[in-house]
Scaffold this active site. Structure first.
Site, PDB file in Angstrom:
ATOM      1  NE  ARG A  89      -4.439  -0.210   2.301  1.00  0.00           N
ATOM      2  CZ  ARG A  89      -5.296  -1.240   2.257  1.00  0.00           C
ATOM      3  NH1 ARG A  89      -4.867  -2.473   2.226  1.00  0.00           N
ATOM      4  NH2 ARG A  89      -6.594  -1.003   2.228  1.00  0.00           N
ATOM      5  NE  ARG A 128     -16.328  -3.397   3.207  1.00  0.00           N
ATOM      6  CZ  ARG A 128     -15.108  -3.345   2.669  1.00  0.00           C
ATOM      7  NH1 ARG A 128     -14.755  -4.237   1.753  1.00  0.00           N
ATOM      8  NH2 ARG A 128     -14.259  -2.425   3.041  1.00  0.00           N
ATOM      9  NE  ARG A 134     -13.590  -3.101   6.731  1.00  0.00           N
ATOM     10  CZ  ARG A 134     -12.811  -3.321   5.697  1.00  0.00           C
ATOM     11  NH1 ARG A 134     -12.967  -4.413   4.976  1.00  0.00           N
ATOM     12  NH2 ARG A 134     -11.883  -2.461   5.365  1.00  0.00           N
ATOM     13  NE  ARG A 145     -11.066   2.299   4.658  1.00  0.00           N
ATOM     14  CZ  ARG A 145     -12.165   1.570   4.498  1.00  0.00           C
ATOM     15  NH1 ARG A 145     -13.314   1.955   5.055  1.00  0.00           N
ATOM     16  NH2 ARG A 145     -12.129   0.484   3.782  1.00  0.00           N
TER      17      ARG A 145
HETATM   18  P1  ATP Z   1     -11.148  -3.797  -0.108  1.00  0.00           P
HETATM   19  O1  ATP Z   1     -12.534  -3.355   0.227  1.00  0.00           O
HETATM   20  O2  ATP Z   1     -10.811  -3.529  -1.561  1.00  0.00           O
HETATM   21  O3  ATP Z   1     -10.900  -5.216   0.279  1.00  0.00           O
HETATM   22  P2  ATP Z   1     -10.159  -2.026   2.047  1.00  0.00           P
HETATM   23  O4  ATP Z   1      -9.260  -0.851   1.836  1.00  0.00           O
HETATM   24  O5  ATP Z   1     -11.559  -1.721   2.394  1.00  0.00           O
HETATM   25  O6  ATP Z   1     -10.090  -2.912   0.745  1.00  0.00           O
HETATM   26  P3  ATP Z   1      -8.490  -3.689   3.831  1.00  0.00           P
HETATM   27  O7  ATP Z   1      -7.527  -4.093   2.792  1.00  0.00           O
HETATM   28  O8  ATP Z   1      -9.240  -4.730   4.530  1.00  0.00           O
HETATM   29  O9  ATP Z   1      -9.659  -2.784   3.310  1.00  0.00           O
HETATM   30  O10 ATP Z   1      -7.675  -2.763   4.890  1.00  0.00           O
HETATM   31  C1  ATP Z   1      -8.316  -2.178   6.018  1.00  0.00           C
HETATM   32  C2  ATP Z   1      -7.350  -1.293   6.805  1.00  0.00           C
HETATM   33  O11 ATP Z   1      -6.259  -2.087   7.313  1.00  0.00           O
HETATM   34  C3  ATP Z   1      -6.660  -0.173   6.014  1.00  0.00           C
HETATM   35  O12 ATP Z   1      -7.467   0.979   5.906  1.00  0.00           O
HETATM   36  C4  ATP Z   1      -5.368   0.043   6.851  1.00  0.00           C
HETATM   37  O13 ATP Z   1      -5.633   0.817   8.004  1.00  0.00           O
HETATM   38  C5  ATP Z   1      -5.020  -1.355   7.303  1.00  0.00           C
HETATM   39  N1  ATP Z   1      -4.091  -2.005   6.330  1.00  0.00           N
HETATM   40  C6  ATP Z   1      -4.397  -3.057   5.531  1.00  0.00           C
HETATM   41  N2  ATP Z   1      -3.349  -3.376   4.748  1.00  0.00           N
HETATM   42  C7  ATP Z   1      -2.359  -2.486   5.053  1.00  0.00           C
HETATM   43  C8  ATP Z   1      -1.044  -2.261   4.589  1.00  0.00           C
HETATM   44  N3  ATP Z   1      -0.511  -3.009   3.603  1.00  0.00           N
HETATM   45  N4  ATP Z   1      -0.321  -1.264   5.142  1.00  0.00           N
HETATM   46  C9  ATP Z   1      -0.817  -0.502   6.112  1.00  0.00           C
HETATM   47  N5  ATP Z   1      -2.068  -0.636   6.591  1.00  0.00           N
HETATM   48  C10 ATP Z   1      -2.832  -1.613   6.089  1.00  0.00           C
HETATM   49 MG    MG Z   2     -10.442  -6.367   1.772  1.00  0.00          MG
END
Ligand code: ATP
Ligand code: MG
Length: 189
Positions: A89, A128, A134, A145
């Protein structure tokens, strides 16, 4: 080994499409978001740290995230490869992933960028949040985000273009249609 990075903004469908890719190609799955949510649920020290960042729409610090990722990766016994969902990320994470794979004689085979317009992301994430409860899927945190995505994560698009592994996927459409485009990109490798 088939090592796939599935990339996209929050709500772009990384988790949904990862599950299908895992089923079809027999890959191991690392979802950093799922790993962190499990830690929070279990009330671990890591979970407590992570919760502070996640509830605020921020990323977990790179050094911590990179350690977690390597631990999960090395826990896989075998398989045809790995799908990385939610990692990298940041540029530092992409550099670390490249180095980690190189040390193990591997590399990223393809980076799939699921592109979805912002208004659709907002709609999906709010829905969601209502359906699953969540904690970070509320309007205020989603906005944070998305800002973090644009400033820290989107620069990875050029990073992977330079790496030669970038593939664009239109993330708007039916789940089956998007999956078909993903399979086409993977099968061409
Ligand atoms: P999607 O809906 O496409 O699966 P998302 O952004 O909603 O993606 P997650 O990938 O589940 O959700 O991540 C949720 C949170 O976890 C992020 O907003 C961040 O705070 C933390 N996080 C997840 N992966 C990382 C990472 N590689 N580096 C830093 N923080 C992370
Ligand atoms: Mg996810």
């Amino acid at each position: 080994m088939l090592n796939v990075v599935i990339f996209g903004a929050p709500g772009s469908g990384k988790g949904t499409q990862s599950a299908r890719i895992v089923e079809k190609y027999g890959l191991n799955h690392i979802s950093t978001g799922d790993v962190l949510r499990a830690e929070i649920k279990n009330g671990t020290e890591l979970g407590k740290t992570a919760k502070g960042y996640i509830d605020n729409g921020q990323l977990i610090p790179d050094a911590l995230m990179i350690d977690i990722l390597a631990g999960v990766f090395d826990g896989f016994k075998d398989g045809k490869g790995v799908i990385f969902d939610g990692f990298p990320r940041t540029i530092a994470q992409a550099d670390a992933l490249k180095a980690m794979l190189k040390e193990r004689g591997q590399e990223v085979s393809v980076m799939l960028d699921l592109e979805v317009p912002e208004d659709e992301l907002m709609t999906r994430l709010i829905k969601r949040g209502q359906e699953t409860g969540r904690a970070d899927d509320n309007e205020e945190t989603i906005k944070k985000r998305l800002v973090v995505y644009h400033s820290q994560t989107a620069p990875l698009i050029d990073w992977y273009k330079n790496d030669g592994t970038y593939r664009h996927i239109n993330g708007l459409g039916t789940m089956d249609g998007i999956f078909a485009d993903i399979c086409e990109a993977i099968d061409k490798l």
